[in-house]
Design a protein around this motif. Structure first.
Motif, PDB file in Angstrom:
ATOM      1  N   GLU A 120       0.883  -1.181   0.159  1.00 47.50           N
ATOM      2  CA  GLU A 120      -0.079  -0.083  -0.067  1.00 47.50           C
ATOM      3  C   GLU A 120       0.771   1.160   0.071  1.00 47.50           C
ATOM      4  OE1 GLU A 120      -2.096   0.041   3.911  1.00 47.50           O
ATOM      5  OE2 GLU A 120      -0.371  -1.379   4.279  1.00 47.50           O
ATOM      6  N   ARG A 121       0.214   2.495   0.143  1.00 43.80           N
ATOM      7  CA  ARG A 121       1.051   3.575   0.078  1.00 43.80           C
ATOM      8  C   ARG A 121       1.846   3.830   1.440  1.00 43.80           C
ATOM      9  NH1 ARG A 121      -1.258   8.234  -3.270  1.00 43.80           N
ATOM     10  NH2 ARG A 121      -3.084   7.342  -4.349  1.00 43.80           N
TER      11      ARG A 121
ATOM     12  N   HIS B   1       3.603   8.291  -5.437  1.00 44.24           N
ATOM     13  CA  HIS B   1       2.210   8.351  -4.461  1.00 44.24           C
ATOM     14  C   HIS B   1       2.624   7.137  -3.236  1.00 44.24           C
ATOM     15  CE1 HIS B   1       1.421   5.273  -7.816  1.00 44.24           C
ATOM     16  NE2 HIS B   1       1.386   4.544  -6.725  1.00 44.24           N
TER      17      HIS B   1
ATOM     18  N   THR C 132       3.421   3.684  -3.179  1.00 38.51           N
ATOM     19  CA  THR C 132       3.603   2.235  -3.272  1.00 38.51           C
ATOM     20  C   THR C 132       4.920   1.862  -3.789  1.00 38.51           C
ATOM     21  OG1 THR C 132       2.594   2.222  -5.498  1.00 38.51           O
ATOM     22  CG2 THR C 132       1.038   2.343  -3.729  1.00 38.51           C
TER      23      THR C 132
ATOM     24  N   CYS D 186      -9.731   4.157  -0.036  1.00 38.71           N
ATOM     25  CA  CYS D 186      -8.288   3.991   0.040  1.00 38.71           C
ATOM     26  C   CYS D 186      -7.781   4.947  -0.817  1.00 38.71           C
ATOM     27  CB  CYS D 186      -8.056   2.404  -0.274  1.00 38.71           C
ATOM     28  SG  CYS D 186      -8.726   1.204   0.725  1.00 38.71           S
ATOM     29  N   GLU D 187      -8.275   5.325  -1.748  1.00 36.97           N
ATOM     30  CA  GLU D 187      -7.510   6.050  -2.851  1.00 36.97           C
ATOM     31  C   GLU D 187      -8.094   7.402  -3.047  1.00 36.97           C
ATOM     32  OE1 GLU D 187      -4.666   5.753  -4.570  1.00 36.97           O
ATOM     33  OE2 GLU D 187      -4.146   3.790  -3.214  1.00 36.97           O
TER      34      GLU D 187
ATOM     35  N   ARG E 281      -7.027   4.201 -10.128  1.00 38.33           N
ATOM     36  CA  ARG E 281      -6.535   3.628  -9.050  1.00 38.33           C
ATOM     37  C   ARG E 281      -7.743   3.341  -8.057  1.00 38.33           C
ATOM     38  NH1 ARG E 281      -1.218   3.160  -7.697  1.00 38.33           N
ATOM     39  NH2 ARG E 281      -1.959   3.043  -5.605  1.00 38.33           N
TER      40      ARG E 281
ATOM     41  N   GLY F  91      -6.285   0.159  -3.507  1.00 31.98           N
ATOM     42  CA  GLY F  91      -5.887   0.262  -1.999  1.00 31.98           C
ATOM     43  C   GLY F  91      -5.747  -1.086  -1.448  1.00 31.98           C
TER      44      GLY F  91
ATOM     45  N   ARG G 271      -3.969   9.971   0.167  1.00 33.57           N
ATOM     46  CA  ARG G 271      -3.988  10.867  -1.024  1.00 33.57           C
ATOM     47  C   ARG G 271      -4.274  12.281  -0.865  1.00 33.57           C
ATOM     48  NH1 ARG G 271      -7.674  10.333  -6.246  1.00 33.57           N
ATOM     49  NH2 ARG G 271      -7.190  12.208  -7.542  1.00 33.57           N
TER      50      ARG G 271
END
Lengths: 373, 474, 94
Positions: free
Chosen positions: A228-229, A252, A254, B384-385, B411, B415, C49
């Motif tokens: 994941e990020r 980003h 990941t 998640c994104e 995307r 996630g 994000r």
């Protein structure tokens, strides 16, 4: 009589898309046929690595040119495909790896790749997140990565703007020679073109069979995984001398873990099953190289198909015995070199002398030229 | 060292636990794996280990009884194990307290259950907004009420259950918002009458709610949750019978917790992983594997049962579990055809009798297309994104016609929740543009089945032990 | 804030753990997400994000919103039983 294109390209990965794009920009009336969405096979799911350190010596000059194309994609493609240019490190943890690395880096350097061998300590200065157990590393400043899943989005717009007749979701069932070209058979009818490029990646083998040529293409089923990020843990592209690791962290956050560990599958069914022991082995290499990764979680894994000829060199050039037909693909690290190699072929088809030699497939066929299927 | 069993059951809810018990009862060596510390799934979830409570409800009693039966059985119970990989043969890899544990068996029973569907609205990601099923976990298994002033919203039978559960625990429900209207409930009543005990339970919840004079807003959905860093206010909007927002004034409520849910989505995780044949069934909750009456999928020796294979509720799931266990015993050669048919018959009959209630229940929870169509563009769909509805619409404009392509363009679904929270709604949004849910498909199933810590995955190892291939050609 | 209901339930003894350095008490073994919410910590992290505040949502291990650092490793708080001396950092993944 239905419309006859100047060129039909079959296969919408990076080779087919780039060949179609440059042919169209050179003035040809081009159609591109792809059985699914654009760039969703190998070109959409590979690790995106743009490195010289895993590229075959013979391909280094091409990869260097292609790297420059990737780095400037915003200018000529209209989309940067998420490209990050950064340093690359190929690591050696053992004596045997050190010998292998030193030898190979030397050969690649001779071919033009700016790779130097540095100490483990120096490598850690370049990449602070690195393990302290690195003996030596190959260091190259011409390295980096793209975001493979953006490839289709990037090429789509450019192809449409160049006037390419883009036929996605259009499987081709066969090709017939006609008096002034080729008849490409699809469920929506016949598409005609004077010239033909087969850019089908692992499917080049069945495509060539349409033309009566037997060109064996091996299908590799590569496993990849991604975290994941997470917070920044690395800033270079990292590999290991034996080649079983490719590792990078995207802006980003990941981290993508690759290295060519083989999954279960084939050209007909695709990547069917990922093997847990191999996901674990790949993850162990990654965490050994960048220890901070141990705190991350694996969020997803997948498989992508990669084509390989018998001598693991590209199949790019005219199809022997079939005038006006060309093949483009199975390059080995094809994503890295793809845009440049495809542009060379487009130049050849446009009647211009390509800047560098193609890779004619005569060498791969049975003696006597085209084998009848 | 990989252990070999006769049957592996993944998921210890009503379906999976009963499948394991039935197969073990026929003499098979059965492993039952679940990531929770005890059996029961979601519907019969146990109190967390250490917490004691008297079994106050039918569900609590049923769960305790099931756990007791398992304790007394020869089923090899592996709880607290997270299954992350399943490969053909079958081999199941699960991460436990001592690292990775592979186990193999020729027959695999998938009973991994369903997860909640929440139709997004502005503010649904605020802390303090939780799912309805989440609220049932808090009430049943943690003995906790979600907040001091709770709004309960959404659709389906869980609404009343959660509201009544909060009241019973001494909490304060400031409002209930039900997308359905009384007419919808009345329409469902005859079918629900076929399960008098459940109907009585529902009536009991209703009485409790009415007795406390909790305001009930029928035909209302959540318009927004608002607050700084956590929810402090909930706005409700009136909707019509299909779910379209009306023009009557919104209702504003001060609240510190919002429990919201719009039905369940079958996981179908293992059947998708093995590329079994699926069909889209709106009533059963979404994409489900095509199975025979015993749960056998199009993949040999892969059986899929319970809510994870199509919403049916707890009692039918128990029966499906027993039928699957019988089928496994038969397919493994432990029971002959005649005995199998004889034992299966009453279970099949009973399950058919329960179908009317199951269908009515599922119908109250099914996805309402208008509710998805009405989602505002700036609303986050993929939590998640942070992918908004506007970005999904833009992906369609850019040529995305399948959810896998939508994922690549935006995307959405990439996630750590692996698309569980957003998948049904994202596919509905794209499907409404493309023309059908069938056309846009579902995301390819891949391992890991849940995110797994790399530290747990890699365990202890020596670099020298990692297999190294022949060097690649130079 | 979540409220532990008193009626009929018996909980284990309280243990002490730290959340961003500050002490919190909860019954031993209670799921961490619930213990945090009962202590007033509804917000657990920020979305990677856009940075929006996030807290536990599904309480059953599915949504991943409660993934925070526990004793230095990323763990889902709803699946993690509270233990004496646990070190919790409310900063999610990044």
């Amino acid at each position: 009589m239905s419309h006859v294109h100047d060129l039909a390209v079959i296969g919408g990965g990076v080779h087919g898309a780039a060949a179609a794009l440059f042919a169209a920009r050179g003035g040809m009336d081009v159609t591109l046929l792809e059985r699914g969405p654009l760039c969703r096979e190998a070109s959409g799911v590979n690790a995106g690595t743009l490195t010289m350190q895993m590229t075959r010596v013979a391909l280094i000059p091409y990869a260097l040119k292609a790297h420059a194309m990737w780095a400037s994609a915003r200018d000529w493609l209209g989309h940067d495909v998420g490209v990050v240019v950064c340093d690359g490190l190929s690591l050696a943890f053992t004596q045997a790896e050190e010998e292998l690395l030193t030898f190979r880096a030397g050969k690649r350097r001779e071919a033009g790749a700016p790779i130097e061998i540095v100490t483990g300590a120096r490598a850690k200065e370049i990449e602070p997140g690195l393990s302290g157990e690195v003996r030596v590393a190959g260091h190259c400043v011409v390295d980096g990565f793209a975001n493979a899943y953006l490839t289709g989005l990037a090429y789509r717009r450019a192809l449409l703007e160049a006037g390419v007749a883009l036929r996605e979701e259009t499987p081709v069932s066969g090709v017939r020679r006609e008096t002034d070209g080729f008849a490409v058979e699809t469920a929506d009818g016949i598409v005609r073109a004077r010239r033909l490029v087969l850019a089908g990646g692992v499917w080049i083998e069945p495509m060539m069979a349409w033309l009566g040529i037997h060109l064996p293409i091996k299908t590799l089923i590569n496993q990849l995984s991604v975290s994941e990020r997470i917070a920044p843990v690395m800033r270079t592209v990292v590999g290991i001398a034996n080649g079983l690791l490719s590792l990078k962290q995207y802006p980003h956050g990941t981290v993508v873990i690759g290295g060519g560990w083989q999954a279960v599958g084939d050209r007909e069914r695709g990547g069917v099953e990922l093997l847990p022991e191999r996901l674990i082995g790949n993850a162990r290499l990654a965490c050994h190289a960048i220890p901070a990764l141990k705190r991350a979680r694996m969020a997803r894994a997948w498989a992508g198909l990669e084509a390989e000829t018998a001598d693991a060199l590209p199949a790019v050039g005219p199809v022997p015995g079939v005038p006006d037909a060309y093949v483009c693909g199975s390059v080995h690290s094809g994503y890295t070199s793809g845009p440049y190699i495809a542009r060379l072929l487009a130049d050849h088809i446009l009647g211009r002398a390509p800047e560098m030699p193609l890779f004619p497939i005569d060498r791969l066929l049975a003696p006597g030229g085209a084998a009848v299927n | 060292m990989t252990e070999a069993k006769d049957v592996i059951v993944i998921g210890a809810g009503p379906a999976g636990a009963n499948a394991a018990l039935e197969a073990a009862g026929a003499g098979l060596d059965v492993a039952l794996i679940d990531e929770q510390p005890a059996a029961g799934g979601q519907v019969w979830r146990a109190p967390w280990p250490g917490l004691e409570r008297p079994p106050a409800s039918n569900e609590a009693k049923a769960g305790d009884a099931l756990r007791a039966r398992l304790e007394a059985s020869r089923v090899d119970r592996r709880f607290g194990r997270r299954v992350w990989s399943v490969t053909s043969g079958f081999r199941v890899d699960a991460l436990g307290p001592d690292g990775n544990e592979p186990v193999t068996a020729p027959i695999l029973i998938a009973a991994t259950g369903a997860h909640e569907r929440v139709i997004p609205f502005p503010g649904w990601t605020l802390p303090g907004v939780i799912g309805l099923a989440a609220a049932t976990v808090l009430l049943k298994s943690h003995q906790v009420v979600p907040g001091a002033r709770v709004v309960v919203a959404g659709s389906g039978p869980l609404l009343a259950a959660v509201a009544a559960g909060i009241l019973k625990a001494g909490g304060h429900v400031v409002a209930i918002a039900d997308i359905a209207g009384p007419a919808d409930w009345l329409r469902a009543a005859p079918a629900m009458a076929s399960r008098p005990a459940l109907l009585a339970e529902g009536a009991g919840w209703t009485l409790k709610i009415l007795a406390k004079r909790v305001p009930i807003h029928f035909r209302h959905a959540v318009a927004a949750a608002e607050g700084e860093g956590r929810v402090t206010r909930v706005r409700l909007k009136p909707v019509d019978s299909e779910g379209w927002a009306g023009s009557r004034k919104a209702v504003e409520i001060e609240a510190d917790a919002l429990c919201v849910g719009n039905g369940l989505v079958p996981g179908a995780e293992l059947s998708k992983l093995f590329r079994a044949k699926h069909r889209y069934d709106r009533l059963r909750g979404g994409w489900i594997p095509e199975t025979d009456a015993f749960g056998r999928t199009s993949v040999p020796a892969l059986i899929a049962i319970g809510d994870g294979a199509g919403l049916s509720g707890a009692a039918p799931a128990e029966l499906s579990g027993r039928l699957a266990g019988l089928a496994a015993a038969h397919d493994a050669g432990a029971t002959d055809g005649a005995a199998f048919a004889r034992l299966a018959h009453p279970l099949l009959t009973e399950r058919a009798r329960l179908a009317a209630f199951a269908d009515a229940s599922a119908g109250m929870m099914a996805l309402r297309p208008a509710q998805v169509a009405g989602i505002a563009p700036e609303t986050i769909i993929c939590r998640c994104e942070d992918v908004t509805r506007a970005e999904i619409d833009a992906a369609f404009a850019a040529g995305a016609r399948h959810v896998n392509q939508l994922k690549h363009f935006t995307r959405c679904g990439m996630g750590p929740c692996q698309g569980r929270m957003c998948g049904d709604v994202a596919a509905e949004l794209l499907g409404q543009r493309v023309g059908s849910r069938e056309a846009v498909g579902y995301w390819t199933g891949r391992p890991p089945l849940r995110p797994v810590g790399l530290d747990q995955l890699i365990g202890d190892f020596d670099y020298a032990d990692i297999p190294i291939p022949k060097p690649a050609p130079l | 804030m979540m409220i532990r209901s008193v009626a009929d339930a018996r909980r284990p003894a309280l243990v002490r753990f730290s959340v961003d350095g500050a002490p919190v008490e909860a019954p031993r073994g209670e799921p961490l997400a619930t213990a945090l919410a009962a202590a007033g910590h509804l917000g657990l992290r920020e979305s990677p994000r856009l940075g929006g505040p996030r807290g536990a949502f599904c309480f059953m291990g599915v949504c991943q919103e409660c993934a925070i650092h526990v004793d230095g490793v990323l763990r889902q708080a709803c699946m993690t039983p509270v233990a004496e001396g646990m070190v919790v950092e409310l900063r999610g993944v990044p």
